[in-house]
Write an enzyme that holds these catalytic residues in place. Sequence first.
Site, PDB file in Angstrom:
ATOM      1  N   GLU A   1       7.438  -6.839   1.381  1.00 25.10           N
ATOM      2  CA  GLU A   1       6.140  -6.601   2.287  1.00 25.10           C
ATOM      3  C   GLU A   1       5.242  -7.892   1.974  1.00 25.10           C
ATOM      4  OE1 GLU A   1       5.343  -4.582   4.546  1.00 25.10           O
ATOM      5  OE2 GLU A   1       6.709  -2.788   4.296  1.00 25.10           O
TER       6      GLU A   1
ATOM      7  N   LYS B   1       1.015  -1.136  -0.093  1.00 28.50           N
ATOM      8  CA  LYS B   1      -0.033  -0.146  -0.122  1.00 28.50           C
ATOM      9  C   LYS B   1       0.808   1.118   0.024  1.00 28.50           C
ATOM     10  CE  LYS B   1      -3.396   2.455   2.635  1.00 28.50           C
ATOM     11  NZ  LYS B   1      -4.367   2.283   3.885  1.00 28.50           N
TER      12      LYS B   1
ATOM     13  N   TYR C   1     -15.471   1.037  -6.499  1.00 31.52           N
ATOM     14  CA  TYR C   1     -16.561   2.031  -6.249  1.00 31.52           C
ATOM     15  C   TYR C   1     -17.443   1.744  -7.348  1.00 31.52           C
ATOM     16  CZ  TYR C   1     -13.816   3.553  -2.562  1.00 31.52           C
ATOM     17  OH  TYR C   1     -12.768   3.700  -1.451  1.00 31.52           O
TER      18      TYR C   1
ATOM     19  N   ARG D   1       1.439   9.777   6.288  1.00 33.04           N
ATOM     20  CA  ARG D   1       1.330   8.478   6.417  1.00 33.04           C
ATOM     21  C   ARG D   1       2.687   7.703   5.731  1.00 33.04           C
ATOM     22  NH1 ARG D   1      -3.538   8.517   8.196  1.00 33.04           N
ATOM     23  NH2 ARG D   1      -5.507   8.459   6.805  1.00 33.04           N
TER      24      ARG D   1
ATOM     25  N   SER E   1     -10.073   5.827  -4.233  1.00 39.66           N
ATOM     26  CA  SER E   1     -11.207   6.720  -4.482  1.00 39.66           C
ATOM     27  C   SER E   1     -10.610   8.013  -5.617  1.00 39.66           C
ATOM     28  CB  SER E   1     -11.355   7.466  -3.262  1.00 39.66           C
ATOM     29  OG  SER E   1      -9.943   7.948  -2.737  1.00 39.66           O
TER      30      SER E   1
ATOM     31  N   LYS F   1      -2.189  -1.465  -3.695  1.00 40.44           N
ATOM     32  CA  LYS F   1      -3.215  -0.352  -3.777  1.00 40.44           C
ATOM     33  C   LYS F   1      -2.427   0.777  -3.987  1.00 40.44           C
ATOM     34  CE  LYS F   1      -6.103   1.837  -0.172  1.00 40.44           C
ATOM     35  NZ  LYS F   1      -6.361   2.032   1.174  1.00 40.44           N
TER      36      LYS F   1
ATOM     37  N   ARG G   1     -10.471  10.371   2.090  1.00 35.74           N
ATOM     38  CA  ARG G   1     -10.358  10.677   3.482  1.00 35.74           C
ATOM     39  C   ARG G   1     -11.510  11.771   3.728  1.00 35.74           C
ATOM     40  NH1 ARG G   1      -3.598  11.028   3.190  1.00 35.74           N
ATOM     41  NH2 ARG G   1      -3.507   8.797   3.155  1.00 35.74           N
TER      42      ARG G   1
HETATM   43  C1  PBG Z   1      -7.239   3.061   5.582  1.00 32.10           C
HETATM   44  C2  PBG Z   1      -7.530   3.142   4.278  1.00 32.10           C
HETATM   45  C3  PBG Z   1      -7.540   4.068   3.426  1.00 32.10           C
HETATM   46  C4  PBG Z   1      -7.968   3.813   2.223  1.00 32.10           C
HETATM   47  C5  PBG Z   1      -8.273   2.398   2.286  1.00 32.10           C
HETATM   48  N1  PBG Z   1      -8.250   2.045   3.874  1.00 32.10           N
HETATM   49  C6  PBG Z   1      -6.934   5.515   3.304  1.00 32.10           C
HETATM   50  C7  PBG Z   1      -5.667   5.796   3.737  1.00 32.10           C
HETATM   51  O1  PBG Z   1      -4.428   4.861   3.732  1.00 32.10           O
HETATM   52  O2  PBG Z   1      -5.343   7.025   3.936  1.00 32.10           O
HETATM   53  C8  PBG Z   1      -8.135   4.326   0.894  1.00 32.10           C
HETATM   54  C9  PBG Z   1      -9.264   4.013  -0.062  1.00 32.10           C
HETATM   55  C10 PBG Z   1      -9.520   4.872  -1.220  1.00 32.10           C
HETATM   56  O3  PBG Z   1      -8.766   5.978  -1.537  1.00 32.10           O
HETATM   57  O4  PBG Z   1     -10.258   4.420  -1.685  1.00 32.10           O
HETATM   58  N2  PBG Z   1      -7.944   2.876   6.598  1.00 32.10           N
END
Ligand code: PBG
Length: 333
Positions: A243, A204, A323, A226, A284, A258, A214
């Site tokens: 990982e 990720k 989505y 992060r 997203s 991701k 967010r």
């Molecule tokens: C963390 C999490 C995130 C997403 C899924 N799980 C956000 C992040 O790491 O800031 C992002 C998913 C998306 O952008 O659609 N719980």
Amino acid sequence: MTAGYPPAGFPVARPRRLRRSRPLRRLVAPVEVRASGLVQPLFVKEGIAEPQPVPSMPGVVQHTRESARKAAASAVAAGVGGVILFGVPAVKDSRGSAADDPAGIVQLALADLAADLGGDTVLMADLCLDEYTSHGHCGVLTDSGEIDNDATLARYAAIAVAQARAGAHVVAPSGMMDGQVAAIRAALDDAGFPGVAICAYSAKYASAFYGPFRDAAECAPQFGDRASYQQDPAAFDGDALREVALDVAEGADIVMVKPALAYLDVISSVAAAVQLPVAAYQVSGEYSMVEAAAANGWLDRDRTIMETLTAISRAGADIILTYWATEVAQRLT
Ligand code: PBG
């Protein structure tokens, strides 16, 4: 097309003759987006009476418990492979107490969906703290404001058990803490849930493409970012493979990459390296950029959606969180 083409012995994998018509292209298509491999993310918010639109994700809402039940039922009726729940609690605190509260919003929503849909679909739950912490980080913090990895693992273990008790079939740890899969596996086994699977967000990246999420999950970090736990976008796939290998050794059942579209090389390397199912999260920002361009008439929305999903499948993803899952599944069946 020239007669006699291609020249004898020339290695053409797929002569243009096979692209002449849609039925021919369909007949020989080497990858296909499967409805059963799509997972629909659902945001469930505590304390709202009506679904709330997410401004930066047109078409996506924060659900009430009731509207989440309807959305999950239509997703399943459309043929998606599963749904993944994200909770937005009414009250946040420094340790994210609502995340493992049996009366927390995700636990209640999981129980609703388990009662409605039972064994008809796969119920997944995002397992993280950022939606639940007042500071918006994915873990608990030390006094000096750094992520406390091992204290966070104890929280993740408790959340996994709460989600399993509520009816999750798969928990999906997304916080990128070291040792999270092993801690969660041990906690699930000890609590009598050896059959609950772990879909690890293994690779990720610290991505700008999470921006709209967010808003949706109300979890922007209140300070810092992060980047100390998520991966550097500039890192080569070797870091991702490390990982992934750690997560597999710790007991992951599904590994995830991701975001998806900007990381097709990583998906492809991971798919080549592991025998487990590989998931990719079309996040997203990937959704919002297509929706925004389509709303302006700049992109053909439906074709762009299918092209991105086809590319992610071609790279090697078996499962895609998107989505658009319900809509695309409807279109495919
Ligand atoms: C963390 C999490 C995130 C997403 C899924 N799980 C956000 C992040 O790491 O800031 C992002 C998913 C998306 O952008 O659609 N719980």
